[in-house]
Design an enzyme around this catalytic site. Structure first.
Site, PDB file in Angstrom:
ATOM      1  N   HIS A 179       0.834  -1.225   0.000  1.00 54.31           N
ATOM      2  CA  HIS A 179       0.000   0.000   0.000  1.00 54.31           C
ATOM      3  C   HIS A 179       0.860   1.264   0.000  1.00 54.31           C
ATOM      4  O   HIS A 179       0.435   2.300   0.509  1.00 54.31           O
ATOM      5  CB  HIS A 179      -0.939   0.052   1.207  1.00 54.31           C
ATOM      6  CG  HIS A 179      -1.741  -1.183   1.419  1.00 54.31           C
ATOM      7  ND1 HIS A 179      -3.017  -1.351   0.945  1.00 54.31           N
ATOM      8  CD2 HIS A 179      -1.424  -2.345   2.048  1.00 54.31           C
ATOM      9  CE1 HIS A 179      -3.461  -2.546   1.285  1.00 54.31           C
ATOM     10  NE2 HIS A 179      -2.508  -3.181   1.942  1.00 54.31           N
ATOM     11  N   LYS A 307      17.235  20.861 -11.671  1.00 47.65           N
ATOM     12  CA  LYS A 307      16.460  19.635 -11.916  1.00 47.65           C
ATOM     13  C   LYS A 307      17.257  18.539 -12.619  1.00 47.65           C
ATOM     14  O   LYS A 307      18.008  18.800 -13.543  1.00 47.65           O
ATOM     15  CB  LYS A 307      15.233  19.944 -12.787  1.00 47.65           C
ATOM     16  CG  LYS A 307      14.104  20.674 -12.114  1.00 47.65           C
ATOM     17  CD  LYS A 307      13.407  19.889 -11.014  1.00 47.65           C
ATOM     18  CE  LYS A 307      12.618  18.698 -11.477  1.00 47.65           C
ATOM     19  NZ  LYS A 307      11.461  19.068 -12.256  1.00 47.65           N
ATOM     20  N   ASN A 309      15.818  15.004 -14.248  1.00 47.48           N
ATOM     21  CA  ASN A 309      14.544  14.294 -14.451  1.00 47.48           C
ATOM     22  C   ASN A 309      14.750  12.885 -15.020  1.00 47.48           C
ATOM     23  O   ASN A 309      15.589  12.688 -15.896  1.00 47.48           O
ATOM     24  CB  ASN A 309      13.656  15.083 -15.414  1.00 47.48           C
ATOM     25  CG  ASN A 309      13.339  16.464 -14.886  1.00 47.48           C
ATOM     26  OD1 ASN A 309      13.155  16.641 -13.682  1.00 47.48           O
ATOM     27  ND2 ASN A 309      13.308  17.450 -15.756  1.00 47.48           N
ATOM     28  N   GLU A 314      10.229   7.481 -17.170  1.00 49.43           N
ATOM     29  CA  GLU A 314       8.836   7.935 -17.340  1.00 49.43           C
ATOM     30  C   GLU A 314       8.311   7.501 -18.708  1.00 49.43           C
ATOM     31  O   GLU A 314       7.158   7.104 -18.854  1.00 49.43           O
ATOM     32  CB  GLU A 314       8.754   9.454 -17.185  1.00 49.43           C
ATOM     33  CG  GLU A 314       9.038   9.901 -15.762  1.00 49.43           C
ATOM     34  CD  GLU A 314       9.169  11.416 -15.661  1.00 49.43           C
ATOM     35  OE1 GLU A 314       8.442  12.018 -14.882  1.00 49.43           O
ATOM     36  OE2 GLU A 314      10.010  11.996 -16.369  1.00 49.43           O
ATOM     37  N   GLN A 346      -5.917  -4.708 -42.804  1.00 52.68           N
ATOM     38  CA  GLN A 346      -4.761  -3.862 -43.112  1.00 52.68           C
ATOM     39  C   GLN A 346      -4.432  -2.936 -41.925  1.00 52.68           C
ATOM     40  O   GLN A 346      -3.290  -2.575 -41.717  1.00 52.68           O
ATOM     41  CB  GLN A 346      -5.087  -3.034 -44.359  1.00 52.68           C
ATOM     42  CG  GLN A 346      -3.987  -2.118 -44.820  1.00 52.68           C
ATOM     43  CD  GLN A 346      -4.315  -1.501 -46.180  1.00 52.68           C
ATOM     44  OE1 GLN A 346      -4.165  -2.147 -47.196  1.00 52.68           O
ATOM     45  NE2 GLN A 346      -4.770  -0.268 -46.190  1.00 52.68           N
TER      46      GLN A 346
HETATM   47  N1  ARG Z   1      -2.271  -4.058 -48.112  1.00 50.94           N
HETATM   48  C1  ARG Z   1      -3.154  -5.175 -48.019  1.00 50.94           C
HETATM   49  C2  ARG Z   1      -3.276  -5.578 -46.555  1.00 50.94           C
HETATM   50  O1  ARG Z   1      -2.399  -5.300 -45.781  1.00 50.94           O
HETATM   51  C3  ARG Z   1      -2.628  -6.319 -48.808  1.00 50.94           C
HETATM   52  C4  ARG Z   1      -3.648  -7.374 -49.130  1.00 50.94           C
HETATM   53  C5  ARG Z   1      -4.580  -6.886 -50.175  1.00 50.94           C
HETATM   54  N2  ARG Z   1      -5.607  -7.827 -50.427  1.00 50.94           N
HETATM   55  C6  ARG Z   1      -6.808  -7.499 -50.992  1.00 50.94           C
HETATM   56  N3  ARG Z   1      -7.652  -8.450 -51.162  1.00 50.94           N
HETATM   57  N4  ARG Z   1      -7.088  -6.266 -51.303  1.00 50.94           N
HETATM   58  O2  ARG Z   1      -4.236  -6.163 -46.164  1.00 50.94           O
END
Ligand code: ARG
Length: 472
Positions: A179, A307, A309, A314, A346
């Site tokens: 604590h 100071k 730091n 951090e 993606q």
């Molecule tokens: N840049 C795309 C990704 O990272 C690559 C794959 C693309 N595939 C598609 N069916 N459009 O997902």
């Protein structure tokens, strides 16, 4: 009509492309049906950020293509000349990339397209029996495997550096807190040793992530297999994977899942480092004064000349929080997705790359910092006030046969007149497993050394496979 609403009967204005947006050069897409049909703002929105990130995947993408081409040769899709031309072309693109002469633009869309189009005629057969979906999966796996090795090695080294300091000051008494109130006598060895031992355990999580990622998805195509008899075992072996990831749809579904497991392991690691960093910030404050930081690990203030730091610590604390957020952002992208590829996936690329950069960097700072933390013995001794030994006094009575609860109450009645205690003798005398007198620091160091060697071996094996693809 509310202000800003579109007037009726007028077509909406075309979206202006953002100022910084590069205008499309040739439409180099692999798929485009009607050149120029894609709205430039949509092109920018869909591909600009991803194309920039894909710069990090060039090497892995080329390795994947080299393995794929060799497999196509082995099943008779490529003749010897075609294969050699492809090898030559792919290696040329890699050399250009290494010299900073290969850029992936928004117009390219992605690394897969950029590489294929740079190969010219030699590249025309390369995309036989594969999809960008299994390509990007493979690229991210290879990046993941390599970065997991780097991270594990960095974590092991940080752990060993902490254990070395734990051994150096093994019996230096230090207050233990619960604590954030002084609780019982502890030691510098116990404090640092705890983190060293925990780091060894985070390698178990990294290992689980490695085992998952160590399956080759190449050959799963868009997620439903391909119409040729590809030799998936061969590509897996050529790329240094231990096995093939079997079900083609599962390959797609594991995108984001495996990465989240890896980021969870990274977040565990940075969580440990962040907590240590937080201790360091507290202990080096003037109020505690248990530690002094060397000038190499502190920064100054622009207005207050006195100071010093603890910025790096951090920041480690903050990056640990960031890692936890990155893990969540990857996990959440996959929530509610239907099976198979969706473009949403993606979006995991950025967080994954960022996390793999941050985690080993935090571990490296701790490795460097460990020997630079100087304990202030005087302040530590002054903080070991007699009340910290209250429980130990109760145990002295227990040793004489007094039931613990009675001993507790008896000592509670004498808190202002407790016998002084020799701090070092006290911490040395506690000799059960894991107590201040028996921390197993040597054993933990040896365990970490062994783990580090194992990860280094893994990395060498991967690199050897990749070097064969690049040189044979
Ligand atoms: N840049 C795309 C990704 O990272 C690559 C794959 C693309 N595939 C598609 N069916 N459009 O997902």
């Amino acid at each position: 009509m509310y202000p800003g609403a579109l007037p009726r009967n007028r077509p909406p204005r075309q979206l202006e492309p953002p100022l910084a947006m590069p205008q499309s050069r040739v439409m180099a897409k692999l798929w485009t049906a009607a050149p120029g049909a894609l709205h430039p703002a949509v092109e920018h929105f869909c591909f600009a950020a991803d194309a920039a990130l894909d710069g990090r995947l060039v090497r892995y993408d080329i390795l994947g293509s080299l393995a794929h081409a060799q497999m196509l040769r082995s099943i008779g899709v490529l003749d010897k000349d075609e294969w050699r031309r492809l090898q030559h072309g792919l290696r040329r693109v890699l050399r250009a990339h290494e010299r900073g002469r290969f850029t992936i633009t928004t117009a390219d869309e992605d690394v897969h397209t950029a590489v294929e189009t740079r190969l010219g005629r030699a590249g025309e057969k390369l995309h036989t029996a594969r999809s960008r979906n299994d390509q990007v999966l493979t690229d991210m796996r290879l990046l993941g495997l390599e970065q997991l090795c780097h991270t594990a090695i960095a974590a092991a080294r940080a752990g060993r550096a902490l254990l070395a300091q734990a051994r150096r000051h093994e019996f230096l008494p230090m207050p233990g807190y619960t604590h954030l109130q002084r609780a019982m006598p502890s030691s510098y060895g116990m404090w640092m040793g705890a983190y060293g031992e925990e780091l060894a355990d985070t390698l178990v999580e990294l290992d689980a992530a490695y085992t998952l990622m160590d399956q080759c998805p190449l050959g799963s195509g868009a997620g439903y297999g391909v119409g040729l008899k590809v030799d998936r075992r061969l590509t897996a072996k050529l790329l240094g994977f231990s096995r093939v990831q079997n079900n083609s749809l599962y390959c797609q579904n594991s995108r984001g899942h495996f990465e989240a497991v890896a980021l969870s392991a990274l977040a565990s690691l940075t969580g440990v480092l962040g907590r240590l960093a937080s201790d360091i910030c507290l202990f080096c404050s003037e109020e505690f004064g248990f530690l002094k930081l060397s000038p190499g690990f502190t920064t100054g203030s622009s207005i207050m000349p006195q100071k010093r730091n603890p910025d790096p610590f951090e920041l480690i604390r903050a990056k640990a929080v960031r890692l936890a957020a990155l893990e969540q952002s990857v996990r959440l992208v996959t929530h509610g997705l239907i099976s198979g590829y969706s473009k949403d996936l993606q979006e995991i690329k950025g967080p994954v790359i960022e996390a793999f950069d941050l985690a080993p960097a935090c571990a490296q700072i701790i490795e460097l910092a460990a020997p630079e933390l100087v304990p202030n013995k005087k302040r530590l001794a002054a903080a070991l006030t007699p009340d910290l030994y209250a429980a130990d006094h109760a145990y002295d009575l227990v040793k004489q046969g007094v039931p613990f609860r009675r001993a507790y109450h008896r000592i509670k009645g004498q808190l202002d007149r407790l016998e002084p205690v020799d701090a070092e003798k006290n911490i040395r005398s506690k000799a059960h497993f894991g107590a201040t007198g028996r921390l197993g620091l040597k054993e933990n160091s040896a365990r970490l050394r062994e783990l580090e060697t194992g990860w280094a071996r893994r990395l060498r094996r991967l690199r050897a496979a990749w070097n064969r693809l690049l040189k044979d």
